[in-house]
Design a protein around this motif. Structure first.
Motif: not given
Lengths: 131, 126
Positions: B27-31, B48-54, B99-103
């Motif tokens: 359960d990774y929380e994203l803002e 982050l995508y890479d870090e979370l192994k998505l 792209i460096n945004k969280k949307l």
């Protein structure tokens, strides 16, 4: 808190151009440098060896998935297939089992697909918020 | 559920907290910033995508992001489960190294009843 960083060997001409462009756009030198550093880091990430390896793996997995789809499409329609780094891992009865198997692999990337479902090209529209 | 706007941006911008299931952290929380101009589900930076192994749960289809200037870029896309308290949805998570945004985009937003309470600087999920 203000951070002051002294940097040696900065090209004076580049610095002059940065300063004039930043001032024209209403940026401080610090803000312009932060943007430039962010962009440089992102570009480096985009062309890093690790990233290119990932792209190669993804391409191999896509090719393998096509083969598997042709071979098992009728026999196992509706089941889930996992392909990791171009290697066929297996066919699973449900999505949960397939996801578990993909997560356990030490691969660079995996594709989890439902057999018999068409592989499409989708478009995602970005607004100005992405800039 | 109520989430305060990000007041560091002028004018303040609505944001929300969403938990996503990832192979690395369950359960990774994203803002996420609410962006109705983005038609996808969730956009996160590639690091982050890479870090979370998505990348271990990617979808077979190819997704192309169309930038506001009309240029297409190939996105990395994983399908995962997002949750906001008791609400759960299947959602696509997209990413690209440039792209460096969280949307939070329309694919996610359209599954929710949202009240944007501008004067109170508050986003409420009804």
């Amino acid at each position: 808190m203000r951070n002051v960083i002294v940097v040696k060997n900065v090209d004076k001409n580049l610095y002059r151009r940065l300063k004039s462009t930043a001032s024209l756009k209403g940026y401080t030198i610090g803000e312009a440098l932060n943007e430039a550093i962010k962009l440089w880091l992102m570009l480096n990430e985009a062309i890093s060896r690790d990233y290119l390896d990932y792209l190669t793996c993804r391409e191999r997995s896509e090719e393998k998935l096509k083969e598997i789809n042709e071979k098992y499409c009728k026999k196992c329609k509706g089941k889930y297939v996992v392909v990791c780094d171009g290697i066929f891992i297996g066919i699973f009865d449900n999505e949960k089992e397939a996801l578990n198997s993909a997560c356990k692999s030490k691969a660079r990337e995996c594709i989890v697909a439902k057999l018999g479902e068409p592989i499409k090209e989708e478009k995602v529209e970005f607004g100005m918020g992405v800039l | 559920m109520k989430f305060k706007y990000n007041e560091n941006v002028k004018p303040p911008i609505p944001k929300m907290k969403v938990k996503i299931w990832t192979p690395k952290i369950k359960d990774y929380e994203l803002e996420l910033v609410v962006d109705t101009g983005f038609s996808g589900g969730i956009l996160i930076p590639y690091r982050l995508y890479d870090e979370l192994k998505l990348a271990l749960v990617e979808v077979p289809s190819r997704y192309f992001g169309i930038l506001p200037v009309g240029i297409p870029i190939m996105l990395h896309t994983a399908l995962t489960e997002a949750s906001i308290e008791k609400l759960k949805f299947k959602v696509h998570v997209h990413s690209h190294p440039l792209i460096n945004k969280k949307l939070a985009g329309r694919e996610l937003l359209n599954q929710l009843k949202i009240l944007l309470n501008g004067p109170k600087r508050e986003l409420e999920i009804l």
